[in-house]
Design a protein around this motif. Structure first.
Motif, short mmCIF file in Angstrom:
data_model
loop_
_atom_site.label_atom_id
_atom_site.label_comp_id
_atom_site.label_asym_id
_atom_site.label_seq_id
_atom_site.Cartn_x
_atom_site.Cartn_y
_atom_site.Cartn_z
N ASP A 126 -39.67 53.11 -26.51
CA ASP A 126 -40.84 52.51 -26.27
C ASP A 126 -41.22 51.28 -25.46
N HIS A 127 -39.96 50.51 -25.32
CA HIS A 127 -40.14 49.46 -24.32
C HIS A 127 -40.17 49.96 -23.07
N LEU A 128 -39.44 51.09 -22.77
CA LEU A 128 -39.68 51.73 -21.37
C LEU A 128 -40.87 52.46 -21.06
N ALA A 129 -41.66 52.75 -21.88
CA ALA A 129 -42.76 53.29 -21.90
C ALA A 129 -43.76 52.11 -21.38
N LEU A 130 -43.65 51.04 -21.91
CA LEU A 130 -44.57 49.82 -21.54
C LEU A 130 -44.13 49.27 -20.21
N ARG A 131 -43.09 49.36 -19.93
CA ARG A 131 -42.44 48.78 -18.73
C ARG A 131 -42.80 49.80 -17.60
N HIS A 132 -43.01 50.92 -17.91
CA HIS A 132 -43.49 52.01 -16.89
C HIS A 132 -44.93 51.98 -16.54
N GLU A 133 -45.74 51.64 -17.70
CA GLU A 133 -47.21 51.44 -17.63
C GLU A 133 -47.65 50.40 -16.66
N ALA A 134 -46.83 49.39 -17.00
CA ALA A 134 -47.03 47.96 -16.29
C ALA A 134 -46.50 48.03 -14.82
N GLY A 135 -45.43 48.65 -14.55
CA GLY A 135 -44.62 48.96 -13.24
C GLY A 135 -45.38 49.96 -12.31
N HIS A 136 -46.03 50.77 -13.05
CA HIS A 136 -47.05 51.77 -12.10
C HIS A 136 -48.29 51.09 -11.69
N GLN A 137 -48.82 49.86 -12.49
CA GLN A 137 -49.97 49.00 -12.18
C GLN A 137 -49.53 48.50 -10.93
N ALA A 138 -48.38 47.75 -10.98
CA ALA A 138 -47.85 46.95 -9.96
C ALA A 138 -47.77 47.86 -8.56
N LEU A 139 -47.35 49.01 -8.79
CA LEU A 139 -47.13 49.89 -7.55
C LEU A 139 -48.39 50.24 -6.93
N THR A 140 -49.41 50.54 -8.08
CA THR A 140 -50.81 50.94 -7.56
C THR A 140 -51.47 49.73 -6.74
N THR A 141 -51.12 48.64 -7.17
CA THR A 141 -51.70 47.28 -6.61
C THR A 141 -51.05 47.08 -5.06
N LEU A 142 -49.78 47.51 -4.87
CA LEU A 142 -49.17 47.49 -3.47
C LEU A 142 -49.89 48.46 -2.81
N GLU A 143 -49.99 49.93 -3.57
CA GLU A 143 -50.29 50.79 -2.64
C GLU A 143 -51.99 50.56 -1.96
N GLY A 144 -52.67 49.93 -2.83
CA GLY A 144 -54.02 49.69 -2.49
C GLY A 144 -54.11 48.51 -1.52
N HIS A 145 -53.26 47.53 -1.45
CA HIS A 145 -52.98 46.56 -0.41
C HIS A 145 -52.65 47.08 0.93
N LEU A 146 -51.66 48.01 0.79
CA LEU A 146 -51.29 48.63 2.15
C LEU A 146 -52.02 49.66 2.59
N ALA A 147 -53.44 49.73 2.09
CA ALA A 147 -54.41 50.61 2.59
C ALA A 147 -54.64 50.49 4.25
N ASP A 148 -54.81 49.12 4.42
CA ASP A 148 -55.24 48.76 5.74
C ASP A 148 -54.34 47.82 6.58
N ARG A 149 -53.08 47.83 6.25
CA ARG A 149 -52.28 47.00 6.93
C ARG A 149 -51.06 47.63 6.80
N GLU A 150 -50.18 46.99 7.81
CA GLU A 150 -48.57 47.64 7.73
C GLU A 150 -47.65 46.68 6.96
N PHE A 151 -48.01 45.64 6.92
CA PHE A 151 -47.16 44.50 5.90
C PHE A 151 -48.13 43.65 5.10
N LEU A 152 -47.41 42.96 4.20
CA LEU A 152 -48.01 42.56 3.19
C LEU A 152 -49.12 41.37 3.67
N VAL A 153 -48.35 40.43 4.52
CA VAL A 153 -49.25 39.26 4.98
C VAL A 153 -49.17 39.07 6.22
N ASP A 154 -50.62 38.88 6.76
CA ASP A 154 -51.04 38.72 8.22
C ASP A 154 -50.32 39.49 9.15
#
Ligand SMILES: N[C@@H](CCC(=O)N[C@@H](CS)C(=O)NCC(=O)O)C(=O)O
Length: 204
Positions: A126-154
């Motif tokens: 059960d804990h794993l399912a919650l971690r997977h859901e939240a971890g995928h949200q973080a990966l989705t955020t990262l994927e979105g941010h990388l849409a128009d840049r090569e590195f995270l900042v500047d």
């Protein structure tokens, strides 16, 4: 004040971040391997250096110590190409490092710990399912941010990338497929091409 020793673990992404930056910077230190699984005596070993009794801990030649992976990155990266000197961009670097600890590491590292290090996935379903859901949200955020840049900042490789790379590139060990994150996979490749890159595990 020079770093001379690091309390370290090869399987720890938090320790690996520090090793990766030190490799980019050509800094070598004595590494003391600490078992992350054997918790007894942890406080005796690390408590006088880090009140949280966790690794990584860096020891300096004046007998002082520093804990918290992202704080160590911040300190070592001062006046190097791995941290901009523009305060606005610095704040963005910090923003990603806070995101790393709150949203990414907290979920991916914990799932990886249960599944790959301790092998207790069935007990934590059960804990794993919650971690997977939240971890995928973080990966989705990262994927979105990388849409128009090569590195995270500047658009330059920095300790923000190093910080997030550490657990992202081993996310599959926590049961996270990266198949749906093509930009994250390309960014992982890009990090691996940086001069002085070293893998997480020492080559035999
Ligand atoms: N926020 C800390 C987390 C440190 C941490 O959780 N370290 C783990 C290894 S990745 C540890 O020492 N685990 C052993 C324990 O908790 O007893 C950092 O970024 O350095």
């Amino acid at each position: 004040m020079k770093p001379i020793r690091m309390y370290d673990s090869q399987i720890s992404g938090n320790c690996y971040k520090v090793r990766l930056l030190m490799s980019h910077l050509g800094i070598s230190v004595e590494r003391i391997e600490v078992s992350v699984a054997a918790r007894e005596k942890r406080r005796e070993l690390l408590g006088h250096m880090n009140p949280a009794a966790k690794i990584p801990v860096l020891e300096f030649d004046d007998d002082s110590f520093m804990a918290e992976s992202n704080a160590i990155l911040w300190f070592l990266a001062q006046n190097t190409i791995y941290l901009t000197d523009d305060p606005f961009q610095q704040a963005r670097v910090l923003g990603w490092m806070f995101f790393e600890q709150n949203n990414l590491e907290a979920n991916i590292a914990t799932a990886r710990w249960w599944l790959t290090v301790k092998n207790v996935g069935d007990d934590y379903r059960d804990h794993l399912a919650l971690r997977h859901e939240a971890g995928h949200q973080a990966l989705t955020t990262l994927e979105g941010h990388l849409a128009d840049r090569e590195f995270l900042v500047d658009n330059r490789y920095s300790i923000a990338d190093i910080s997030l790379y550490a657990y992202t590139h081993v996310a599959p060990e926590g049961g996270f497929s990266l198949a749906d994150y093509p930009l994250v996979r390309t960014w992982i490749d890009r990090v691996q091409q940086q001069p002085g890159y070293v893998p997480m595990f020492d080559e035999a």
